[in-house]
Design a protein around this motif. Structure first.
Motif, PDB file in Angstrom:
ATOM      1  N   SER A 195       0.733  -1.242   0.052  1.00  0.00           N
ATOM      2  CA  SER A 195      -0.183   0.074   0.019  1.00  0.00           C
ATOM      3  C   SER A 195       1.076   1.329  -0.011  1.00  0.00           C
ATOM      4  O   SER A 195       1.973   1.346   0.327  1.00  0.00           O
ATOM      5  CB  SER A 195      -1.047  -0.051   1.249  1.00  0.00           C
ATOM      6  N   GLY A 196       0.307   2.346  -0.360  1.00  0.00           N
ATOM      7  CA  GLY A 196       0.922   3.571  -0.201  1.00  0.00           C
ATOM      8  C   GLY A 196       1.199   4.480  -1.547  1.00  0.00           C
ATOM      9  O   GLY A 196       2.189   5.176  -1.582  1.00  0.00           O
ATOM     10  N   ASP A 197       0.541   4.318  -2.676  1.00  0.00           N
ATOM     11  CA  ASP A 197       0.531   4.798  -3.952  1.00  0.00           C
ATOM     12  C   ASP A 197       2.206   4.996  -4.446  1.00  0.00           C
ATOM     13  O   ASP A 197       2.468   5.891  -4.864  1.00  0.00           O
ATOM     14  CB  ASP A 197       0.068   6.301  -3.571  1.00  0.00           C
ATOM     15  N   GLY A 198       2.702   3.893  -4.317  1.00  0.00           N
ATOM     16  CA  GLY A 198       3.885   3.863  -4.968  1.00  0.00           C
ATOM     17  C   GLY A 198       5.240   3.859  -3.972  1.00  0.00           C
ATOM     18  O   GLY A 198       6.201   3.730  -4.034  1.00  0.00           O
ATOM     19  N   ASN A 199       4.705   4.493  -2.521  1.00  0.00           N
ATOM     20  CA  ASN A 199       5.909   4.931  -1.609  1.00  0.00           C
ATOM     21  C   ASN A 199       6.122   3.677  -0.789  1.00  0.00           C
ATOM     22  O   ASN A 199       7.341   3.777  -0.121  1.00  0.00           O
ATOM     23  CB  ASN A 199       5.583   6.360  -0.892  1.00  0.00           C
ATOM     24  N   GLY A 200       5.230   2.755  -0.682  1.00  0.00           N
ATOM     25  CA  GLY A 200       5.500   1.873   0.172  1.00  0.00           C
ATOM     26  C   GLY A 200       6.327   0.913  -0.089  1.00  0.00           C
ATOM     27  O   GLY A 200       6.709   0.536  -1.036  1.00  0.00           O
ATOM     28  N   PHE A 201       6.753   0.386   1.068  1.00  0.00           N
ATOM     29  CA  PHE A 201       8.015  -0.737   0.982  1.00  0.00           C
ATOM     30  C   PHE A 201       8.006  -1.687   2.067  1.00  0.00           C
ATOM     31  O   PHE A 201       7.126  -1.663   3.031  1.00  0.00           O
ATOM     32  CB  PHE A 201       9.342  -0.034   0.857  1.00  0.00           C
ATOM     33  N   ARG A 221       9.248  -3.558  -3.249  1.00  0.00           N
ATOM     34  CA  ARG A 221       8.216  -2.547  -3.564  1.00  0.00           C
ATOM     35  C   ARG A 221       7.196  -3.270  -4.470  1.00  0.00           C
ATOM     36  O   ARG A 221       6.942  -4.587  -4.889  1.00  0.00           O
ATOM     37  CB  ARG A 221       8.635  -1.421  -4.290  1.00  0.00           C
ATOM     38  N   SER A 222       5.889  -2.511  -4.712  1.00  0.00           N
ATOM     39  CA  SER A 222       4.803  -3.377  -5.377  1.00  0.00           C
ATOM     40  C   SER A 222       5.384  -3.612  -6.854  1.00  0.00           C
ATOM     41  O   SER A 222       6.005  -3.068  -7.469  1.00  0.00           O
ATOM     42  CB  SER A 222       3.599  -2.469  -5.643  1.00  0.00           C
ATOM     43  N   GLY A 223       5.121  -4.819  -7.035  1.00  0.00           N
ATOM     44  CA  GLY A 223       5.371  -5.502  -8.374  1.00  0.00           C
ATOM     45  C   GLY A 223       6.686  -6.180  -8.356  1.00  0.00           C
ATOM     46  O   GLY A 223       7.177  -6.890  -9.341  1.00  0.00           O
ATOM     47  N   ASP A 224       7.205  -6.336  -7.145  1.00  0.00           N
ATOM     48  CA  ASP A 224       8.707  -7.190  -6.945  1.00  0.00           C
ATOM     49  C   ASP A 224       8.449  -8.434  -6.740  1.00  0.00           C
ATOM     50  O   ASP A 224       7.119  -8.659  -6.336  1.00  0.00           O
ATOM     51  CB  ASP A 224       9.500  -6.465  -5.776  1.00  0.00           C
ATOM     52  N   TYR A 242       2.708   1.003   6.146  1.00  0.00           N
ATOM     53  CA  TYR A 242       2.613   0.466   4.679  1.00  0.00           C
ATOM     54  C   TYR A 242       1.969  -1.031   4.754  1.00  0.00           C
ATOM     55  O   TYR A 242       2.856  -1.747   5.155  1.00  0.00           O
ATOM     56  CB  TYR A 242       3.768   0.555   3.986  1.00  0.00           C
ATOM     57  N   ASP A 243       0.914  -1.280   4.457  1.00  0.00           N
ATOM     58  CA  ASP A 243       0.292  -3.004   4.413  1.00  0.00           C
ATOM     59  C   ASP A 243       1.102  -3.660   3.304  1.00  0.00           C
ATOM     60  O   ASP A 243       1.315  -2.991   2.276  1.00  0.00           O
ATOM     61  CB  ASP A 243      -0.985  -2.993   4.189  1.00  0.00           C
ATOM     62  N   LEU A 244       1.494  -4.964   3.703  1.00  0.00           N
ATOM     63  CA  LEU A 244       2.181  -5.681   2.691  1.00  0.00           C
ATOM     64  C   LEU A 244       1.077  -6.753   2.178  1.00  0.00           C
ATOM     65  O   LEU A 244       0.692  -7.577   3.027  1.00  0.00           O
ATOM     66  CB  LEU A 244       3.227  -6.179   3.415  1.00  0.00           C
ATOM     67  N   TYR A 245       1.444  -7.093   0.870  1.00  0.00           N
ATOM     68  CA  TYR A 245       0.584  -8.274   0.560  1.00  0.00           C
ATOM     69  C   TYR A 245       1.776  -8.852  -0.314  1.00  0.00           C
ATOM     70  O   TYR A 245       2.777  -8.658  -1.047  1.00  0.00           O
ATOM     71  CB  TYR A 245      -0.314  -7.765  -0.594  1.00  0.00           C
TER      72      TYR A 245
END
Length: 292
Positions: A195-201, A221-224, A242-245
């Motif tokens: 989560s976080g509009d691209g800033n989350g990690f 990050r998202s997409g990794d 930042y929630d993690l999936y």
């Protein structure tokens, strides 16, 4: 620290896929994953060849047409919103995935010599949602395609959602040896969204043994994506705020389709601390929509 096992977003894109991991590209024998984005009105033809697949919406809805049968997948607005319905595709099938409104779809796969299961629809309402751990180790597991939840040849698929600041895949564990009743041999893929509009990690750790070394400490990050051919893996750490999936895809040479793990003995004691802690009250995600 960079590693051949950490695939940042875009580094393994190919053709129509945002991510393409095959047994050949991973250097192993069974597990695979593709991430497919369809624009409104687009369609994609998939030949499963020697592998079984799921079609699992990450965002959006689609129609999956295979062997003359059409499955309408309602999907979801996002991975933190709810579980999703899905479709199972056997090996040696021809499939068309189409989307009127567009979306992103995970296509986890497992190479298999067996072909005993037919194409099937998986209802959202039948996906078991499990809350695992406690305290800062609280996480949610959506058990889509595991032994006892959905029949397949060798494919194992689940999702893990971790609130910001929590640790999951902890204590570290492994499943890289065939030890009946104790541990099964499985290759594993972790695909992440944050989560976080691209800033989350977040962070992912993988480490091996003296006999089979591996050393991964990746900022994700998202997409990794992180590939785990063997070794202890965990923790998966969600940065505060930042929630993690992550989507787990597993398969291996064993024909009994078992998911058996063993904890790193240095850290397994952590499980005993959960008895005196509450489960994080931010879980479950999408509680108003999930069914278990």
């Amino acid at each position: 620290m960079t590693s051949k096992y950490h695939l940042p977003k875009g580094t393994s894109a190919d053709g129509p896929y945002d991510l393409l991991v095959t047994p050949e590209s991973a250097g192993w024998g069974y597990s695979g994953l593709r991430i497919l984005t369809l624009q409104p009105g687009e369609a994609h033809a998939l030949s499963t060849a020697d592998s079984e697949f799921l079609v699992l919406p990450l965002t959006g809805s689609c129609t999956v047409t295979t062997d003359g049968t059409a499955f309408e997948l309602t999907g979801r607005t996002g991975v933190f919103a709810s579980v999703s319905d899905f479709a199972y595709l056997p090996r040696e099938s021809e499939t068309l995935i189409s989307s009127t409104t567009g979306g992103r779809f995970a296509l986890p796969s497992a190479r298999t010599e067996q072909g005993g299961h037919s194409a099937r629809y998986g209802r959202k309402e039948d996906v078991p949602v499990e809350l695992r751990g406690a305290g800062a180790c609280s996480r949610q597991v959506n058990n889509y395609c595991l032994p006892g939840t959905f029949e397949a040849e060798q494919l194992l698929v689940c999702e893990v959602l971790t609130p910001g600041g929590n640790w999951s895949s902890y204590p570290p564990h492994k499943h890289d040896e065939a030890r009946p009743g104790q541990e099964s041999e499985l290759e594993e893929i972790y695909y992440f969204e944050v989560s976080g509009d691209g800033n989350g990690f977040g962070y992912q750790r993988v480490y091996g043994t003296p006999e089979r070394p591996i050393d991964v400490l990746a900022e994700i990050r998202s997409g990794d994506t992180v590939l785990i051919p063997h070794g202890w893996h965990g923790p998966s750490i969600a940065a505060p705020g930042y929630d993690l999936y992550y989507l787990n895809v597993m398969a291996g040479p064993g024909q009994d389709r078992a998911w058996l793990i063993c904890d790193d003995p240095a850290h397994g004691w952590v499980r005993t601390t959960w008895d005196t802690q509450d489960i994080d009250d931010r879980l479950p995600f999408g509680a108003e929509e999930n069914h278990s």
